[in-house]
Design an enzyme around this catalytic site. Structure first.
Site, PDB file in Angstrom:
ATOM      1  N   GLY A 154       0.794  -1.232   0.000  1.00 32.71           N
ATOM      2  CA  GLY A 154       0.000   0.000   0.000  1.00 32.71           C
ATOM      3  C   GLY A 154       0.825   1.279   0.000  1.00 32.71           C
ATOM      4  O   GLY A 154       0.279   2.378  -0.031  1.00 32.71           O
ATOM      5  N   SER A 155       2.125   1.171   0.091  1.00 29.89           N
ATOM      6  CA  SER A 155       2.920   2.400   0.084  1.00 29.89           C
ATOM      7  C   SER A 155       4.172   2.220  -0.775  1.00 29.89           C
ATOM      8  O   SER A 155       5.088   1.489  -0.440  1.00 29.89           O
ATOM      9  CB  SER A 155       3.298   2.828   1.512  1.00 29.89           C
ATOM     10  OG  SER A 155       4.403   2.118   2.002  1.00 29.89           O
TER      11      SER A 155
ATOM     12  N   ILE B 257      10.642  -6.862  -2.847  1.00 32.00           N
ATOM     13  CA  ILE B 257      11.976  -6.784  -2.250  1.00 32.00           C
ATOM     14  C   ILE B 257      13.007  -7.550  -3.090  1.00 32.00           C
ATOM     15  O   ILE B 257      12.910  -8.768  -3.268  1.00 32.00           O
ATOM     16  CB  ILE B 257      11.963  -7.275  -0.780  1.00 32.00           C
ATOM     17  CG1 ILE B 257      10.980  -6.424   0.031  1.00 32.00           C
ATOM     18  CG2 ILE B 257      13.366  -7.236  -0.182  1.00 32.00           C
ATOM     19  CD1 ILE B 257      11.154  -4.906  -0.097  1.00 32.00           C
TER      20      ILE B 257
ATOM     21  N   GLY C  76      22.008   5.007  -3.466  1.00 26.66           N
ATOM     22  CA  GLY C  76      21.414   3.955  -4.282  1.00 26.66           C
ATOM     23  C   GLY C  76      21.082   4.470  -5.670  1.00 26.66           C
ATOM     24  O   GLY C  76      21.209   3.754  -6.676  1.00 26.66           O
ATOM     25  N   ARG C  77      20.648   5.721  -5.745  1.00 30.79           N
ATOM     26  CA  ARG C  77      20.260   6.307  -7.043  1.00 30.79           C
ATOM     27  C   ARG C  77      21.476   6.508  -7.937  1.00 30.79           C
ATOM     28  O   ARG C  77      21.387   6.321  -9.154  1.00 30.79           O
ATOM     29  CB  ARG C  77      19.506   7.617  -6.812  1.00 30.79           C
ATOM     30  CG  ARG C  77      18.106   7.339  -6.339  1.00 30.79           C
ATOM     31  CD  ARG C  77      17.384   8.545  -5.784  1.00 30.79           C
ATOM     32  NE  ARG C  77      16.169   8.062  -5.120  1.00 30.79           N
ATOM     33  CZ  ARG C  77      15.548   8.681  -4.130  1.00 30.79           C
ATOM     34  NH1 ARG C  77      16.022   9.836  -3.675  1.00 30.79           N
ATOM     35  NH2 ARG C  77      14.471   8.150  -3.597  1.00 30.79           N
TER      36      ARG C  77
ATOM     37  N   GLN D 293      23.176   8.335 -43.245  1.00 26.49           N
ATOM     38  CA  GLN D 293      23.333   9.415 -42.283  1.00 26.49           C
ATOM     39  C   GLN D 293      22.341   9.265 -41.119  1.00 26.49           C
ATOM     40  O   GLN D 293      22.652   9.634 -39.986  1.00 26.49           O
ATOM     41  CB  GLN D 293      23.143  10.767 -42.959  1.00 26.49           C
ATOM     42  CG  GLN D 293      23.711  11.882 -42.116  1.00 26.49           C
ATOM     43  CD  GLN D 293      23.619  13.218 -42.803  1.00 26.49           C
ATOM     44  OE1 GLN D 293      22.591  13.549 -43.403  1.00 26.49           O
ATOM     45  NE2 GLN D 293      24.675  13.987 -42.739  1.00 26.49           N
TER      46      GLN D 293
ATOM     47  N   GLY E  53      17.091  -3.837 -36.053  1.00 25.76           N
ATOM     48  CA  GLY E  53      15.964  -4.351 -36.822  1.00 25.76           C
ATOM     49  C   GLY E  53      15.392  -5.597 -36.176  1.00 25.76           C
ATOM     50  O   GLY E  53      15.358  -5.702 -34.952  1.00 25.76           O
TER      51      GLY E  53
ATOM     52  N   GLU F  75      13.815   2.539  -6.611  1.00 25.49           N
ATOM     53  CA  GLU F  75      14.603   3.504  -5.820  1.00 25.49           C
ATOM     54  C   GLU F  75      14.020   4.900  -5.997  1.00 25.49           C
ATOM     55  O   GLU F  75      14.731   5.904  -6.042  1.00 25.49           O
ATOM     56  CB  GLU F  75      16.096   3.426  -6.190  1.00 25.49           C
ATOM     57  CG  GLU F  75      16.595   1.982  -6.134  1.00 25.49           C
ATOM     58  CD  GLU F  75      17.965   1.794  -5.525  1.00 25.49           C
ATOM     59  OE1 GLU F  75      18.656   2.788  -5.258  1.00 25.49           O
ATOM     60  OE2 GLU F  75      18.342   0.622  -5.286  1.00 25.49           O
TER      61      GLU F  75
END
Ligand SMILES: Cc1cc2nc3c(=O)[nH]c(=O)nc-3n(C[C@H](O)[C@H](O)[C@H](O)COP(=O)(O)OP(=O)(O)OC[C@H]3O[C@@H](n4cnc5c(N)ncnc54)[C@H](O)[C@@H]3O)c2cc1C
Lengths: 251, 526
Positions: free
Chosen positions: B272-273, B300, B384-385, B421, B482, B506
């Site tokens: 829930g969070s 986790i 962590g980020r 190109q 491709g 994270e």
């Protein structure tokens, strides 16, 4: 017993080799460089000899420009005790390398010289042999197994030869060059990489060692192998025979 | 059996010294052996040749095997350098045995080629475009060398690069397909110092800076993203214990975490969070000298395989100030795990729910003081980020190299894709995006090392930029390949799947924007 191990900085074994447009050599600008794989094997073996109690000290030597110091540090991080950097910016050919190593072997009073069997850039396969000749020491090249008997002052070296395995017994001091299957070199650990920084590295020049390194060989030109056309897939042996007979006219 | 070309037929105009009627079959140089994936396939091929040889003989043609004694060359299969050498030796042996029985005769290719004024050539015939193989091919494009890195950092980088190419890259596909968590490889990595990189040496850590670690994570993820990402989370928890743990907690866990004998997970998210992490519901109730934890954590990483769980739980009032952090060991009564989630990527590490049903831990398992848990969790995520951003860089670098190589080798409309190109511009944009991401990640790492007030913002910016840009880059790489890009045989699709989640975990990239705006306000930047 002090082991002298020679390490060369070469183009990375994964790097794409590009010939300079003027054919004067291989373009080394912006190319990944690293320790010659056979030198890594030689370092690993020298460090193992020390860990196994056969050697008391491992001295790594490199010959080359300032950047070759990286390669020396890799050897120190793998476990060599100290380093000697022969600072030379120009070309140093195999005979000159052998002479420099001979001078250092005498100066360091080494009992065993470990080298790679060849460097993957020039593939000369001469340095170890030249060094043994200059020192008047026995040599075992292309080693796939090395056993040192310190008491007896001898080394037993197994070599991979075309017909199988050959085992030589050498009286120390001696020169040994490493082949591919001698061992699997370890990775240096992060803490050992940091410790390597604190290990002693002497810097000398050829002049200080009294060695004349003037090139004796002249490189005429370096070329890429000719591009060849792709092959064709044939559907049957019959077609192959037909093509060989009527098209290639080889049978 | 696949009858794609296995070697390049060598024709020889001079038959000098040879009796007429001899057929030169093909060169079995190990450059060519790259097409043969294993010894079984090789045996199959020899069997086909044996039958063909009989037929040739019946037509009055003497079949001859030409053997190139090149051994110290690479193959294209997924093997390490050393394995490649051994295998080519085995191939050569099998071939020699084969050619000693009629109808075939064995000749040394090099000698013959020399006699014809030719030489062994490594150009190969390809049925399909070659697969970019990090273990054996150079990274020409992905390296925008940062000349400000120290000699030490460069040496760490070289070592991590070698480990990634030799130990991770060859196995990534199998770990992904088999959902294998490669514990042995993780322990081997820890043996080199990757287990507790920015933890000091007194407890077995490597004592590196955040910048060093970011560079190492980038190199490792070039070889495999999910394994590196797992290591990064493990390192993050080690960092928390080092910084906020008691001397006893440091002694108890860090030496074993450094060797990966103890593996750790970070448990903040709940069903829930997610983004609103401060609303978490798991409770830790004080009971004498213990706390009793109840609730469940979702998503986790390393759930069920890790040995130690850093759990954020509520000890006080609602909101961030009511949260504390705890170390929960696997095996604690009341601790259980949900099923392994089926995922788009990150298959080399399990993701599970972590369920606590009255798990009792002693008070000394709390990290920091009561109420400090959320601050600890957020500070950990700053680092962590950076780490997860670095993991995106490595994955993207791999895809850029794979795409660049493909563009050079794949020909359409009579020329390599790299000649168009549109392709060049795409590669240029990819390389620029990677470079910019790399600068942002390394700068954020430096901000953490310096303890700069902008560090939190720099980390959020780096994560937002790098994870999005690198994912887009993998998608661009896939487009450049491709149809082949869509096949699992070509690893780009795996890197794309693996990188996708970096924009979510994270802290989602929307939450990164929330943080960046908040920090801009706080720092008076707007
Ligand atoms: C493979 C995997 C591994 C993970 N590993 C871990 C782990 O080890 N430990 C751990 O604690 N967690 C882990 N997570 C959980 C991850 O951190 C959460 O999924 C993430 O924080 C998002 O939470 P949510 O999934 O509940 O999404 P929600 O919070 O429900 O978000 C849904 C969407 O709404 C957006 N959104 C939400 N709030 C706002 C807002 N205020 N403004 C704008 N947009 C908003 C989000 O950005 C997102 O796009 C993992 C997740 C995955 C997929």
């Amino acid at each position: 017993m002090r082991v002298l191990v020679a390490v060369k900085r070469v183009i990375d074994y994964n790097a794409r080799v590009r010939v300079k447009p003027d054919k004067s050599g291989v373009d080394l600008k912006n190319v990944k460089m690293g320790m010659n794989p056979f030198c890594e094997i030689a370092v690993e073996e020298a460090v193992k000899l020390k860990e196994g109690g056969s050697a008391s000290e491992v001295v790594a030597v490199t010959i080359g420009p300032k950047a070759a110091g990286d390669t020396l540090r890799t050897a120190l991080a793998m476990g060599a005790d100290r380093g000697v950097h022969v600072l030379e910016d120009g070309e140093v050919q195999p005979l000159a390398v052998a002479k420099l190593l001979a001078a250092l072997t005498r100066r360091e009073e080494a009992t065993l010289c470990m080298l790679g069997k060849q460097a993957i850039d020039d593939d000369s396969n001469q340095t170890g042999q030249g060094l043994a000749g200059l020192l008047g020491w026995p040599q075992a090249t292309f080693a796939s197994k090395v056993v040192v008997d310190r008491e007896a002052g001898r080394a037993s070296v197994t070599r991979e030869v075309d017909g199988g395995l050959e085992t030589l017994s050498l009286k120390l001091p001696a020169v040994i060059t490493a082949d591919l299957r001698l061992n699997e070199p370890r990775y240096a650990t992060l803490p050992n990489i940091m410790k390597a920084k604190k290990k002693k590295v002497d810097t000398v020049t050829a002049q200080e060692l009294g060695v004349d390194i003037t090139p004796r060989l002249k490189l005429v030109k370096v070329e890429e192998p000719a591009k060849r056309q792709a092959g064709v897939m044939l559907s049957s042996v019959k077609e192959l025979v037909d093509r060989l007979r009527n098209e290639a006219k080889v049978i | 059996m696949d009858h794609s070309p296995k070697g390049e037929p060598t024709t020889c105009n001079s038959t000098q010294g040879w009796s007429p009627g001899v057929v030169i079959v093909t060169s079995f140089c190990s450059w060519h052996l790259g097409f043969i994936r294993d010894l079984e396939e090789w045996k199959d091929l020899l069997e086909t040749l044996r039958l063909a040889g009989k037929e040739l003989l019946s037509q009055g043609v003497h079949p001859v095997v030409l053997n190139c004694p090149h051994r110290i060359q690479w193959t294209d299969s997924n093997e390490t350098w050393a394995e490649a050498q051994l295998n080519s030796l085995r191939y050569n042996r099998l071939l020699t045995e084969f050619a000693q029985q009629p109808p075939w005769r064995l000749l040394n290719l090099h000698a013959l080629m020399a006699a014809c004024g030719n030489e062994c050539n490594k150009d190969r015939v390809h049925a399909r475009p070659p697969v970019y193989d990090a273990a054996v091919q150079p990274d020409d494009l992905s390296h925008s060398e940062d000349f400000s890195l120290s000699d030490d950092t460069l040496e760490f980088k070289r070592m991590a690069d070698a480990f990634a190419r030799q130990e991770l890259a060859p196995n990534g596909a199998a770990w992904d397909a088999g959902h294998i968590f490669p514990l042995d490889t993780i322990r081997a990595a820890a043996g080199l110092g990757f287990g507790a990189m920015y933890v000091p040496e007194d407890v077995g850590g490597s004592g590196l800076s955040r910048l060093d670690a970011a560079v190492v994570f980038e190199e490792l993820s070039y070889g495999d993203v999910p394994v590196t990402a797992y290591l990064s989370i493990h390192n993050m928890v080690a960092g928390v214990i080092d910084r906020y743990g008691t001397p006893q907690q440091r002694e108890m866990y860090l030496p074993r975490m450094a060797t990966a004998e103890v593996l750790a997970s970070y448990c903040l998210t709940e069903p829930g969070s997610g983004s609103d992490a401060a609303s978490l519901k798991t409770t830790a109730k004080r009971d004498g000298d213990d706390y009793v934890l109840t609730g469940s954590k979702a998503f986790i990483s390393g759930g069920s395989v890790s040995d130690l769980y850093l759990v954020m739980a509520r000890t006080g009032a609602p909101g961030p100030k009511g949260i504390s952090a705890f170390l929960v060991e696997k095996g604690a009564p009341g601790l259980s795990f949900g099923k392994r989630e089926e995922k788009l990527g990150w298959n080399a590490q399990p993701t599970t729910a972590v369920i606590m049903d009255g798990v009792r831990v002693p008070a000394r398992a709390r990290v920091g003081v009561e109420g400090q848990g959320f601050a600890i969790a957020m500070a950990a995520l700053d680092g962590g980020r950076v780490n997860i951003g670095a993991c995106s860089l490595g994955g993207a670098a791999f895809c850029l190299d794979a795409a660049a190589r493909h563009a050079r080798e794949r020909r359409q409309f009579g020329r390599p894709l790299a000649d168009f190109q549109a392709t060049q511009f795409r590669l240029a944009d990819m390389a620029t995006a990677l470079h910019a991401s790399r600068l942002a990640v390394r700068h954020a790492a430096r901000a953490l090392d310096a303890g700069a007030p902008q560090a939190t913002m720099a980390c959020a910016m780096a994560k937002r930029l790098a994870t999005d840009a690198c994912y887009d880059l993998t998608n661009d790489a896939l487009q450049l390949l491709g149809g082949y890009g869509y096949l699992k045989e070509y690893p780009v699709e795996r890197y794309m799947r693996d990188l996708r989640v970096h924009s979510i975990l994270e802290g989602t990239n929307e939450i990164m924007r929330v943080i960046i705006s908040r920090e801009l306000e706080r720092l008076g930047g707007v």
